[in-house]
Design a protein around this motif. Structure first.
Motif, PDB file in Angstrom:
ATOM      1  N   ASN A 154      30.293 -12.426  23.883  1.00  0.00           N
ATOM      2  CA  ASN A 154      29.060 -13.210  23.739  1.00  0.00           C
ATOM      3  C   ASN A 154      28.064 -12.583  22.788  1.00  0.00           C
ATOM      4  O   ASN A 154      27.044 -13.188  22.487  1.00  0.00           O
ATOM      5  CB  ASN A 154      28.365 -13.335  25.116  1.00  0.00           C
ATOM      6  N   GLY A 192      24.301 -13.237  31.663  1.00  0.00           N
ATOM      7  CA  GLY A 192      23.669 -14.445  31.142  1.00  0.00           C
ATOM      8  C   GLY A 192      24.330 -15.708  31.670  1.00  0.00           C
ATOM      9  O   GLY A 192      25.219 -15.660  32.532  1.00  0.00           O
ATOM     10  N   ALA A 193      23.888 -16.843  31.138  1.00  0.00           N
ATOM     11  CA  ALA A 193      24.360 -18.140  31.624  1.00  0.00           C
ATOM     12  C   ALA A 193      25.873 -18.274  31.473  1.00  0.00           C
ATOM     13  O   ALA A 193      26.585 -18.638  32.417  1.00  0.00           O
ATOM     14  CB  ALA A 193      23.649 -19.247  30.856  1.00  0.00           C
ATOM     15  N   VAL A 194      26.384 -17.974  30.290  1.00  0.00           N
ATOM     16  CA  VAL A 194      27.829 -18.106  30.056  1.00  0.00           C
ATOM     17  C   VAL A 194      28.578 -16.958  30.737  1.00  0.00           C
ATOM     18  O   VAL A 194      29.536 -17.162  31.498  1.00  0.00           O
ATOM     19  CB  VAL A 194      28.143 -18.131  28.539  1.00  0.00           C
ATOM     20  N   VAL A 216      31.929 -24.941  21.827  1.00  0.00           N
ATOM     21  CA  VAL A 216      32.387 -25.648  23.026  1.00  0.00           C
ATOM     22  C   VAL A 216      32.798 -27.086  22.711  1.00  0.00           C
ATOM     23  O   VAL A 216      33.747 -27.625  23.298  1.00  0.00           O
ATOM     24  CB  VAL A 216      31.324 -25.562  24.159  1.00  0.00           C
ATOM     25  N   TYR A 252      22.192 -12.444  15.541  1.00  0.00           N
ATOM     26  CA  TYR A 252      21.511 -13.686  15.148  1.00  0.00           C
ATOM     27  C   TYR A 252      20.213 -13.438  14.372  1.00  0.00           C
ATOM     28  O   TYR A 252      19.783 -14.298  13.604  1.00  0.00           O
ATOM     29  CB  TYR A 252      21.206 -14.565  16.367  1.00  0.00           C
ATOM     30  N   MET A 298      26.259 -27.428  29.554  1.00  0.00           N
ATOM     31  CA  MET A 298      26.925 -26.862  28.380  1.00  0.00           C
ATOM     32  C   MET A 298      27.414 -25.422  28.605  1.00  0.00           C
ATOM     33  O   MET A 298      28.521 -25.074  28.223  1.00  0.00           O
ATOM     34  CB  MET A 298      25.949 -26.946  27.204  1.00  0.00           C
TER      35      MET A 298
HETATM   36  N1  LIG Z   1      30.508 -21.035  21.340  1.00  0.00           N
HETATM   37  C1  LIG Z   1      29.740 -21.885  21.995  1.00  0.00           C
HETATM   38  O1  LIG Z   1      29.952 -23.090  22.012  1.00  0.00           O
HETATM   39  C2  LIG Z   1      28.590 -21.333  22.776  1.00  0.00           C
HETATM   40  C3  LIG Z   1      27.942 -22.096  23.776  1.00  0.00           C
HETATM   41  C4  LIG Z   1      26.913 -21.500  24.511  1.00  0.00           C
HETATM   42  C5  LIG Z   1      26.529 -20.205  24.224  1.00  0.00           C
HETATM   43  N2  LIG Z   1      27.159 -19.516  23.227  1.00  0.00           N
HETATM   44  C6  LIG Z   1      26.807 -18.125  22.927  1.00  0.00           C
HETATM   45  O2  LIG Z   1      27.099 -17.362  24.068  1.00  0.00           O
HETATM   46  C7  LIG Z   1      26.198 -16.277  24.163  1.00  0.00           C
HETATM   47  C8  LIG Z   1      25.505 -16.328  25.513  1.00  0.00           C
HETATM   48  O3  LIG Z   1      24.718 -17.505  25.586  1.00  0.00           O
HETATM   49  P1  LIG Z   1      23.894 -17.842  26.901  1.00  0.00           P
HETATM   50  O4  LIG Z   1      23.330 -19.200  26.727  1.00  0.00           O
HETATM   51  O5  LIG Z   1      24.722 -17.544  28.084  1.00  0.00           O
HETATM   52  O6  LIG Z   1      22.686 -16.799  26.808  1.00  0.00           O
HETATM   53  P2  LIG Z   1      22.345 -15.694  27.872  1.00  0.00           P
HETATM   54  O7  LIG Z   1      23.478 -14.734  27.920  1.00  0.00           O
HETATM   55  O8  LIG Z   1      21.927 -16.345  29.130  1.00  0.00           O
HETATM   56  O9  LIG Z   1      21.060 -15.002  27.245  1.00  0.00           O
HETATM   57  C9  LIG Z   1      21.134 -14.142  26.174  1.00  0.00           C
HETATM   58  C10 LIG Z   1      21.442 -12.699  26.629  1.00  0.00           C
HETATM   59  O10 LIG Z   1      21.951 -11.979  25.514  1.00  0.00           O
HETATM   60  C11 LIG Z   1      21.720 -10.603  25.703  1.00  0.00           C
HETATM   61  N3  LIG Z   1      21.273 -10.017  24.435  1.00  0.00           N
HETATM   62  C12 LIG Z   1      20.170 -10.319  23.728  1.00  0.00           C
HETATM   63  N4  LIG Z   1      20.104  -9.565  22.611  1.00  0.00           N
HETATM   64  C13 LIG Z   1      21.202  -8.759  22.641  1.00  0.00           C
HETATM   65  C14 LIG Z   1      21.695  -7.747  21.764  1.00  0.00           C
HETATM   66  N5  LIG Z   1      21.060  -7.399  20.635  1.00  0.00           N
HETATM   67  N6  LIG Z   1      22.851  -7.116  22.106  1.00  0.00           N
HETATM   68  C15 LIG Z   1      23.509  -7.450  23.240  1.00  0.00           C
HETATM   69  N7  LIG Z   1      23.090  -8.393  24.105  1.00  0.00           N
HETATM   70  C16 LIG Z   1      21.954  -9.045  23.795  1.00  0.00           C
HETATM   71  C17 LIG Z   1      20.616 -10.466  26.764  1.00  0.00           C
HETATM   72  O11 LIG Z   1      21.166  -9.872  27.924  1.00  0.00           O
HETATM   73  P3  LIG Z   1      21.270  -8.263  28.122  1.00  0.00           P
HETATM   74  O12 LIG Z   1      20.146  -7.874  29.026  1.00  0.00           O
HETATM   75  O13 LIG Z   1      22.611  -8.086  28.722  1.00  0.00           O
HETATM   76  O14 LIG Z   1      21.106  -7.638  26.758  1.00  0.00           O
HETATM   77  C18 LIG Z   1      20.208 -11.913  27.052  1.00  0.00           C
HETATM   78  O15 LIG Z   1      19.859 -12.114  28.385  1.00  0.00           O
HETATM   79  C19 LIG Z   1      25.240 -16.411  22.981  1.00  0.00           C
HETATM   80  O16 LIG Z   1      25.684 -15.579  21.933  1.00  0.00           O
HETATM   81  C20 LIG Z   1      25.354 -17.868  22.607  1.00  0.00           C
HETATM   82  O17 LIG Z   1      25.033 -18.100  21.267  1.00  0.00           O
HETATM   83  C21 LIG Z   1      28.164 -20.057  22.517  1.00  0.00           C
END
Ligand SMILES: NC(=O)c1ccc[n+]([C@@H]2O[C@H](COP(=O)([O-])OP(=O)(O)OC[C@H]3O[C@@H](n4cnc5c(N)ncnc54)[C@H](OP(=O)(O)O)[C@@H]3O)[C@@H](O)[C@H]2O)c1
Length: 331
Positions: A220, A154-156, A275, A248, A126
């Motif tokens: 993100n 992060g992952a994305v 997505v 969030y 995903m």
């Molecule tokens: N639209 C879609 O379909 C879809 C699909 C997947 C994911 N997403 C969204 O994409 C984003 C990234 O998802 P991911 O799965 O790849 O997670 P991720 O980036 O692997 O993990 C979350 C990261 O967010 C950062 N973070 C946490 N709290 C924060 C804050 N207050 N301010 C700024 N950065 C913060 C942290 O990194 P730092 O050390 O850099 O702070 C953390 O490692 C998320 O918002 C998620 O909801 C959306």
């Protein structure tokens, strides 16, 4: 016995271990035509936080006292299903249980000989598709443009930046530690990385890192980081809004800069997406990601936490940026 993780309370603000409950039940016996699955890898994702609220969204809320679900890689350990045999590995949106029964709907076979099992929760799952489709469909990068990515390590984010480089763009990442900023440049070949936690003036740091301005902002995180990027966008900028993790856990609706004058004067396009909006393009997207991975044009990072009992904490740790790359629990 079979351990199960339930949502005990709806989190208020940042989730805490007390919001989750561990229970045990007998390992289920699959009815005819079903499979029994053993959980191997569990994906923890920021979007699960939204499902813990009692509010209407694009996916239903989790119910109190019921198991939480997320992306899981499991092995078939018993089957009378016509399509799945004992020993097969599958990916699916499954429950936080060590063992569970499935009728096979929504399960996809995955092959550890093609790519490690955990990668089907990240780069070949995903989050990889989110990066690829959000960037190409909404960001529409052209060679020579500048892309800024938040949540970059992060992952994305880490995949967005690499695809930006493949497409000939200059890529700047924003992340929360110096180690992750270094990783962005060394492993993922970003041109520049900014630590938002140590930057005194993020708007100015972005201006310096992007001498030609920002053409694409892959968002993100939302919040103040995004405000700082928006003040640096170019005319006709594209802004895929992928996530807003900084908001969030908010308990009040934040008030930020009003964006309309910036979007108007820059003729910019800001578009949110889920997505799933691009599900028709999943097969082609997966194929492209697998090719780039095989050719060495893409790489990925994972933070693997050991132990089923650590799933809630691994999820909570996403909000403290403990992970680099995809956060996964190995059971
Ligand atoms: N639209 C879609 O379909 C879809 C699909 C997947 C994911 N997403 C969204 O994409 C984003 C990234 O998802 P991911 O799965 O790849 O997670 P991720 O980036 O692997 O993990 C979350 C990261 O967010 C950062 N973070 C946490 N709290 C924060 C804050 N207050 N301010 C700024 N950065 C913060 C942290 O990194 P730092 O050390 O850099 O702070 C953390 O490692 C998320 O918002 C998620 O909801 C959306």
């Amino acid at each position: 016995m079979n351990t199960v993780i339930l949502l005990k309370k709806r989190p208020v603000g940042k989730p805490s271990p007390g919001d989750f409950e561990f229970t045990s039940e007998a390992i289920p016996v699959p009815p005819t035509g079903n499979v029994l699955l053993e959980t191997l890898y569990v994906s923890v994702d920021p979007y699960l936080r939204g499902r813990m609220n009692d509010s209407k969204s694009y996916v239903p809320s989790f119910e109190l006292g019921k198991p939480i679900q997320s992306g899981i890689i499991a092995q078939v350990i018993d089957s009378t299903h016509s399509e799945f045999r004992k020993g097969d590995y599958v990916s699916g949106n499954l429950e936080w249980k060590e063992y569970q029964v499935s009728d096979g709907i929504g399960l996809i076979k995955v092959d550890p000989k093609v790519s490690p099992l955990s990668s089907y929760l990240g780069i070949l799952g995903m989050t990889g598709l989110t990066a690829f489709l959000g960037l190409t469909e909404i960001g529409m990068p052209k060679a020579g443009e500048t892309i800024v990515v938040s949540g970059a390590a992060g992952a994305v984010g880490s995949v967005v930046g690499q695809i930006g480089k493949i497409m000939g763009c200059r890529v700047v990442g924003i992340t929360g530690t110096d180690e992750k900023a270094e990783l962005l440049k060394s492993k993922f070949k970003f041109d520049h990385a900014i630590n938002y936690k140590t930057s005194d003036d993020l708007k100015e740091a972005i201006r310096i890192a992007c001498p030609d301005g920002v053409d694409i902002y892959f968002d993100n995180v939302g919040g103040e980081i995004s405000d700082a990027v928006l003040s640096n966008i170019n005319k006709y900028a594209r802004l895929p809004v992928c996530g807003a993790i900084s908001q969030y856990n908010d308990t009040k609706t934040p008030v930020g800069p009003r964006l309309q004058p910036i979007l108007l004067t820059k003729s910019a396009t800001m578009r949110g997406f889920i997505v799933r909006d691009f599900s028709a393009k999943f097969p082609a997207g997966n194929k492209q990601l697998a090719i780039w991975l095989k050719d060495g044009k893409l790489t990925y990072a994972e933070t693997i936490v050991d132990g089923f009992e650590n799933i809630p904490q691994a999820f909570i740790d996403l909000f403290d940026g403990i992970n680099a790359g995809k956060m996964i629990v190995k059971v």
